[in-house]
Structure formats: C-alpha cells, structure tokens
Design an enzyme around this catalytic site. Structure first.
Site, PDB file in Angstrom:
ATOM      1  N   ILE A 127       0.827  -1.216   0.000  1.00 53.94           N
ATOM      2  CA  ILE A 127       0.000   0.000   0.000  1.00 53.94           C
ATOM      3  C   ILE A 127       0.859   1.264   0.000  1.00 53.94           C
ATOM      4  CG2 ILE A 127      -0.309   0.112   2.522  1.00 53.94           C
ATOM      5  CD1 ILE A 127      -3.320   0.772   1.808  1.00 53.94           C
ATOM      6  N   LYS A 128       2.004   1.197   0.672  1.00 54.59           N
ATOM      7  CA  LYS A 128       2.814   2.429   0.758  1.00 54.59           C
ATOM      8  C   LYS A 128       3.408   2.818  -0.588  1.00 54.59           C
ATOM      9  CE  LYS A 128       7.124   0.339   2.139  1.00 54.59           C
ATOM     10  NZ  LYS A 128       7.843  -0.283   3.184  1.00 54.59           N
ATOM     11  N   GLY A 129       3.549   1.865  -1.510  1.00 54.48           N
ATOM     12  CA  GLY A 129       3.883   2.190  -2.879  1.00 54.48           C
ATOM     13  C   GLY A 129       5.290   2.650  -3.137  1.00 54.48           C
TER      14      GLY A 129
END
Ligand code: B12
Length: 255
Positions: A127-129
C-alpha cells in the site's frame, strides 16, 4: 555535428568523456593497471586515465577509468519500446474494473527462485507504494496476494490456481549466471503446463535488469524494468485484463 549525432559530455560539450568501472582477475600491480588501460582503449576510450585501482583480495583488482570515447551515438538508430496503454488514475482503474469485470481483479506477486530482493515487488504491491504512488493493495477493486521472497515455482502456480489469479507478477533482481532469465522462463513454462491454453493468468516479470522487449523470449506477457511505478502496472493490468481483454476470464464469467 548533425543534431542526430551526439557524444557524451564531461567538461565541455561533445568532449566524449565517460567513466566506467570493472574488475580484472589480476593481482594489483603495474601490469594490471596497464591491462586496465588496454581494455579501456579497446572499448574506444582514447585517451583513458586510470582514476582508481583497488585490490579485491590477492588475485583481483577493481578499476575505474575515465576518458574520451571515440564513438558517436546516432539517434536515428535508437529504437525504443513505447508504452502501449494509457496511464490511468487509481480512481479510473477502480472504475474500469468495477464496471467491466464486476468482481475484484486478483493479483498474485512473488520473488521467485533464490532471489530475496523483495523491495521491488513490494514497491509495486504494498500500500505504501513507490515514487509517490500507492501500491496495488491500495486499489479497492484489486485483491493482492504477496507471497514474498524465494517462492518456488510450483508453490506460485498452486497459489495462482487457488485464488484464481488474473495476473501473476514475478520479480527478479539477481542476474548472476542469468538467474533472472532462467527463473522467469521456468516459471512461464510451468504456468503453460499447469493451465489450459487461453486460461494462463497474465504473466508479468519485473526487475532492474530485464531487457525491454524481451517478454516473448521469456514467455511472459510483459516485462517492467527499473523505475516502474505501481500506477503503470495497474494501468497495464486494466488495459490487458479489463478494457481490451483478449483472453478468456479465468473464472469463465462473461463481461
Ligand atoms: C537491498 C539489497 C539487498 C537486500 C535485499 C532486502 C530485501 N528485502 O529486498 C539484501 C541485503 C538481503 C541483499 C542480499 C543480496 N544481494 Co542485494 N542488493 C540490494 C540493493 C542495494 C538494492 C535493491 C533494491 O532494493 N532496490 C530498490 C527497488 C525499489 O528497486 P528494484 O528492485 O529495481 O525494483 C524496481 C523495478 O526494477 C521494478 N520491479 C522490480 N521487481 C518487479 C516486479 C514486477 C512484477 C514489476 C511490475 C516491477 C518490478 O519496480 C521497482 C520499482 O521501480 C542492490 C543494489 C542496488 N543499488 O540496486 C543489491 C544487489 C541487487 N544485490 C546483489 C547481490 C549480489 C546480493 C547477494 C547475492 C549478496 C551476497 N553475496 O549475499 C544477496 C542475495 C540474497 C538473495 N538470496 O537474493 C547484487 C546483484 C548483482 C547481480 N548481478 O545479480 C546487487 C545489484 C548489488 C551489487 N551491485 O552487487 N541485497
């Protein structure tokens, strides 16, 4: 000089200066330094300066050479692979999946073989990418299964089958002895053997040293290289699996 012909730049435009490093299987002495300069000359660096030489144990020496290359780059002979799909925002990706697929798009990711470099695949999936973009886990219409490091190909095939993956994303960072090529071709062959023709999940390989345009040789649908962002991958998945789908849905659902 024509605008199509360029040379590297060091101190002044067009001076041709480049710097490169390599290791020779020689103990560090004058002969080894001469050998390094001979190699630099054969690589088209003339004149070349030896700017660094450091013993790497008793039998090897690491060199840095700096000099002007005699070669010119002809831009008319540069061929690039253009992105074949439009870049979408995360909202557009979600919207496309919701309206066309009417179920979540399932993605399985892994680092296969002995490769434990998970930062790349995590950059795409977590999610943090990466580079200011959220990873695929952020996309509401995607289900992401990240299997992590050193995943065996049979386990990857099994996991893809179990979750009915639409796409399988594989990362390969280590290139020693062409491990990235061998592992990827083994993986794609295993998927072709395990799934009926036309029902193989979309196979995507990524890593910093894959050659652009090598997908067909590797038996995968696409290759992503250095600096790839999650948004590029999400847009590609939508292009291939949702908006211009040419392969049957692995769940047999009609669009
Ligand atoms: C961090 C690191 C490690 C960490 C890994 C931690 C982890 N959890 O990942 C540790 C310390 C464990 C490690 C170990 C080793 N490492 Co290391 N490591 C690195 C290092 C410094 C950075 C790699 C990295 O994280 N890059 C950042 C990410 C974001 O970039 P990326 O991987 O390229 O990913 C991007 C793209 O390529 C792409 N991408 C990548 N995968 C995928 C997958 C898909 C599906 C898609 C779409 C895109 C995609 O998207 C990402 C985002 O843009 C590199 C050197 C370097 N500066 O690159 C060496 C490097 C990769 N390691 C190397 C080596 C040799 C090793 C070891 C063999 C060292 C040893 N003797 O023990 C071991 C091998 C361990 C193993 N079994 O794999 C060599 C590989 C050389 C080669 N020719 O293969 C490198 C290049 C260092 C060097 N110059 O020698 N390493």
């Amino acid at each position: 000089m024509s605008a199509d012909l360029v040379r590297p730049y060091g101190d002044t435009t067009g001076d041709g200066m480049v710097q490169t490093s390599f290791t020779l299987p020689l103990p560090h002495d004058k002969r080894a330094e001469g050998a390094a300069l001979q190699l630099a000359a054969k690589m088209g660096m003339s004149p070349a300066l030896l700017v660094h030489a450091k013993p790497m144990g008793p039998d090897f020496t690491f060199f840095v050479v700096y000099g002007s290359v005699t070669h010119l780059v002809d831009l008319r002979e540069v061929h690039v692979v253009e992105r074949e799909y439009p870049l979408l925002s995360s909202a557009d990706v979600n919207q496309a999946i919701r309206s066309h697929l009417q179920r979540k798009l399932v993605v399985v990711g892994a680092c296969i073989g002995t490769d434990a470099h998970t930062v790349g695949i995590d950059a795409i999936l977590n999610i943090k990418g990466f580079a200011g973009e959220k990873g695929l886990e952020y996309y509401r219409e995607m289900t992401v299964v990240n299997l992590g490091a050193q995943v065996l190909v049979p386990d990857l095939v099994e996991a893809a089958r179990e979750v009915q993956a639409d796409a399988v994303l594989v990362s390969q960072v280590v290139t020693q002895r062409d491990a990235h090529i061998h592992n990827t071709t083994t993986m794609s062959a295993a998927f072709r053997e395990a799934f009926p023709t036309g029902q193989v999940p979309l196979l995507v390989a990524g890593g910093p040293r894959f050659e652009e345009g090598s997908a067909a040789t590797l038996g995968v649908d696409r290759v992503f290289g250095r600096g790839t962002t999650p948004g590029e991958v999400a847009s590609y998945l939508v292009h291939e699996l949702v908006t211009s789908r040419t392969r049957p849905d692995p769940r047999g659902a009609q669009r």
